[in-house]
Design a protein around this motif. Sequence first.
Motif, PDB file in Angstrom:
ATOM      1  N   SER A 150       0.427   4.512  -1.640  1.00 41.61           N
ATOM      2  CA  SER A 150      -0.456   5.711  -1.808  1.00 41.61           C
ATOM      3  C   SER A 150      -1.663   5.119  -0.502  1.00 41.61           C
ATOM      4  O   SER A 150      -2.548   4.914  -0.964  1.00 41.61           O
ATOM      5  CB  SER A 150      -0.062   6.297  -2.489  1.00 41.61           C
ATOM      6  OG  SER A 150       0.892   6.514  -3.783  1.00 41.61           O
ATOM      7  N   ASP A 167       7.793  12.389  12.278  1.00 44.23           N
ATOM      8  CA  ASP A 167       6.806  13.297  12.473  1.00 44.23           C
ATOM      9  C   ASP A 167       6.714  14.367  13.139  1.00 44.23           C
ATOM     10  O   ASP A 167       5.981  15.059  12.449  1.00 44.23           O
ATOM     11  CB  ASP A 167       5.679  12.003  13.036  1.00 44.23           C
ATOM     12  CG  ASP A 167       5.843  11.288  11.624  1.00 44.23           C
ATOM     13  OD1 ASP A 167       6.091  11.260  10.081  1.00 44.23           O
ATOM     14  OD2 ASP A 167       4.440  10.321  11.135  1.00 44.23           O
ATOM     15  N   HIS A 169       0.968  -1.509  -0.152  1.00 41.88           N
ATOM     16  CA  HIS A 169      -0.213  -0.194  -0.155  1.00 41.88           C
ATOM     17  C   HIS A 169       1.272   1.193   0.199  1.00 41.88           C
ATOM     18  O   HIS A 169       0.619   1.829   0.729  1.00 41.88           O
ATOM     19  CB  HIS A 169      -1.142  -0.223   0.867  1.00 41.88           C
ATOM     20  CG  HIS A 169      -2.167  -1.132   0.890  1.00 41.88           C
ATOM     21  ND1 HIS A 169      -1.639  -2.572   1.962  1.00 41.88           N
ATOM     22  CD2 HIS A 169      -2.897  -1.386   0.901  1.00 41.88           C
ATOM     23  CE1 HIS A 169      -2.351  -3.303   1.409  1.00 41.88           C
ATOM     24  NE2 HIS A 169      -3.358  -2.679   1.150  1.00 41.88           N
ATOM     25  N   SER A 225      -4.933   4.992   1.716  1.00 40.50           N
ATOM     26  CA  SER A 225      -5.903   5.885   1.834  1.00 40.50           C
ATOM     27  C   SER A 225      -5.442   6.086   3.517  1.00 40.50           C
ATOM     28  O   SER A 225      -5.276   5.672   4.713  1.00 40.50           O
ATOM     29  CB  SER A 225      -7.660   5.301   1.643  1.00 40.50           C
ATOM     30  OG  SER A 225      -7.337   4.110   2.202  1.00 40.50           O
ATOM     31  N   ALA A 226      -6.912   6.911   3.730  1.00 42.87           N
ATOM     32  CA  ALA A 226      -6.951   7.362   5.368  1.00 42.87           C
ATOM     33  C   ALA A 226      -7.442   5.747   6.520  1.00 42.87           C
ATOM     34  O   ALA A 226      -6.673   5.727   7.403  1.00 42.87           O
ATOM     35  CB  ALA A 226      -8.150   8.221   5.590  1.00 42.87           C
ATOM     36  N   ALA A 227      -8.450   5.203   5.562  1.00 42.97           N
ATOM     37  CA  ALA A 227      -8.972   3.804   6.745  1.00 42.97           C
ATOM     38  C   ALA A 227      -7.460   2.548   6.504  1.00 42.97           C
ATOM     39  O   ALA A 227      -6.977   2.209   7.165  1.00 42.97           O
ATOM     40  CB  ALA A 227      -9.847   2.984   5.326  1.00 42.97           C
ATOM     41  N   GLN A 228      -6.727   3.067   5.063  1.00 41.63           N
ATOM     42  CA  GLN A 228      -5.473   2.145   5.003  1.00 41.63           C
ATOM     43  C   GLN A 228      -4.159   2.498   6.267  1.00 41.63           C
ATOM     44  O   GLN A 228      -3.705   1.121   6.595  1.00 41.63           O
ATOM     45  CB  GLN A 228      -5.148   1.958   3.914  1.00 41.63           C
ATOM     46  CG  GLN A 228      -6.137   1.385   2.559  1.00 41.63           C
ATOM     47  CD  GLN A 228      -5.645   0.993   1.102  1.00 41.63           C
ATOM     48  OE1 GLN A 228      -4.703   2.185   1.281  1.00 41.63           O
ATOM     49  NE2 GLN A 228      -5.757   0.318   0.340  1.00 41.63           N
ATOM     50  N   LYS A 229      -4.004   3.865   5.990  1.00 38.03           N
ATOM     51  CA  LYS A 229      -3.241   4.060   7.633  1.00 38.03           C
ATOM     52  C   LYS A 229      -3.274   3.728   8.282  1.00 38.03           C
ATOM     53  O   LYS A 229      -2.946   3.493   9.612  1.00 38.03           O
ATOM     54  CB  LYS A 229      -3.208   5.877   7.012  1.00 38.03           C
ATOM     55  CG  LYS A 229      -2.683   6.104   5.975  1.00 38.03           C
ATOM     56  CD  LYS A 229      -2.652   7.767   6.020  1.00 38.03           C
ATOM     57  CE  LYS A 229      -1.708   8.581   4.871  1.00 38.03           C
ATOM     58  NZ  LYS A 229      -2.017   9.679   5.089  1.00 38.03           N
ATOM     59  N   THR A 230      -5.037   3.952   8.509  1.00 35.26           N
ATOM     60  CA  THR A 230      -5.393   3.161   9.990  1.00 35.26           C
ATOM     61  C   THR A 230      -5.030   1.401  11.143  1.00 35.26           C
ATOM     62  O   THR A 230      -5.003   1.345  11.409  1.00 35.26           O
ATOM     63  CB  THR A 230      -6.402   3.505  10.235  1.00 35.26           C
ATOM     64  OG1 THR A 230      -6.650   5.070  10.096  1.00 35.26           O
ATOM     65  CG2 THR A 230      -7.212   2.758  11.872  1.00 35.26           C
ATOM     66  N   GLU A 231      -5.330   0.990   9.772  1.00 33.55           N
ATOM     67  CA  GLU A 231      -4.813  -0.075   8.988  1.00 33.55           C
ATOM     68  C   GLU A 231      -3.849  -0.737   9.424  1.00 33.55           C
ATOM     69  O   GLU A 231      -3.231  -1.007  10.679  1.00 33.55           O
ATOM     70  CB  GLU A 231      -5.599  -1.219   8.392  1.00 33.55           C
ATOM     71  CG  GLU A 231      -5.719  -2.594   8.210  1.00 33.55           C
ATOM     72  CD  GLU A 231      -5.781  -3.299   8.955  1.00 33.55           C
ATOM     73  OE1 GLU A 231      -5.790  -4.979   9.616  1.00 33.55           O
ATOM     74  OE2 GLU A 231      -6.579  -2.867   9.945  1.00 33.55           O
ATOM     75  N   ARG A 232      -2.993   0.015   8.572  1.00 35.00           N
ATOM     76  CA  ARG A 232      -1.820   0.473   8.689  1.00 35.00           C
ATOM     77  C   ARG A 232      -0.672  -0.039  10.050  1.00 35.00           C
ATOM     78  O   ARG A 232      -0.013  -0.521  10.803  1.00 35.00           O
ATOM     79  CB  ARG A 232      -0.424   0.974   8.088  1.00 35.00           C
ATOM     80  CG  ARG A 232       0.985   0.856   8.201  1.00 35.00           C
ATOM     81  CD  ARG A 232       1.415   1.991   6.944  1.00 35.00           C
ATOM     82  NE  ARG A 232       1.013   3.369   7.212  1.00 35.00           N
ATOM     83  CZ  ARG A 232       1.693   3.983   6.113  1.00 35.00           C
ATOM     84  NH1 ARG A 232       2.177   4.135   5.495  1.00 35.00           N
ATOM     85  NH2 ARG A 232       1.402   5.819   6.672  1.00 35.00           N
TER      86      ARG A 232
END
Length: 333
Positions: free
Chosen positions: A94, A129, A92, A96-103
């Motif tokens: 790039s 960060d 992943h 998405s917001a949902a994928q960032k949360t899952e990550r």
Amino acid sequence: MLPRIFLAALALLACTGYSRAEVASAVKQDLIKYNQLKLSADAQVVNATDNGEIAAFRGYRFECRNEADFHPPESPDAAAALDRFLRYDATHPSPSAAQKTERLALLDAAIAAGSWRADYLDTIWGIWDNRGRPNALKPFADRLYAFAENGLPVAIHALVEWNGGMYDDIPRRTDLLKAAIEHGNPAAMSSVAYNLGTHDLALRPMARKMLDCAAAQGEPSAYDGIARLAWQEGRWVDAQRAWIKGANLGCERCLEQVESELVWRPGHRISDGTYNTDAGYKALRDFYEHQFFYNITRMNSLRVTAPPALQIEISDEQIVKSIKARIAAYGLP
């Protein structure tokens, strides 16, 4: 269809009238010749500031240690949990917001499973960060100091790196570098050895041992030091080979040096510039530049070596040609 480079080689043989064996023999002789160059005394050392390391390491007794011997234990389940996070991130690029949360959930799960590498990655990621935001940065900086105080080699060296090199406090800087080396950190060995070996002939044998120790642990930057010492000693073939090997492992300074040799190849002029002029070199650079977690943590277990299709291959004949062209243009230093 025969490769273009092979056809060119056949054409060259036809034009010169030399057999393949004769050309190979000449190249072999040149490899020996250009690995025994007699350089001036000034060319064998760098006369520049050394940030106090020469004095700090004079008389130092180096012992090759492997940083893995100082790592905390990590269970198979913890390692597997970290691998799940890394695989998810790799698939992943790039998110998405949902994928960032899952990550992040996967990283938290790896930390909960007891992966010290996941915990350290999260620490450095937090520092990255929150650069420029002291209040948000502090808890992550505190975690880094705790890792260093517990003897984690990469964290000890990171204290130097994430504090701007600590050039405003040379005694503290050298103490931390020594501690990192004594805990087997190959990046610290490579950095210090490059400085010692290129500046001081008396310290060069120890510097070479440090570089060999770092290279044995797979540290890419070690090859820049190995190559630079070979270059100063007149072993220009060994130097070129070391830079090529380092470039293929992800050493950026090695890749820059290999790129600089483009100017000595057919079709290039000195005024053309060198960087990013070769698509293959750019692809190799992009491969390593996109390894974000390795690049911020410098944990070698997170580095992925470029596949053979991306790696640079330069023949011995081409190495000899570039050295000859350089000497013809500038002479020997």
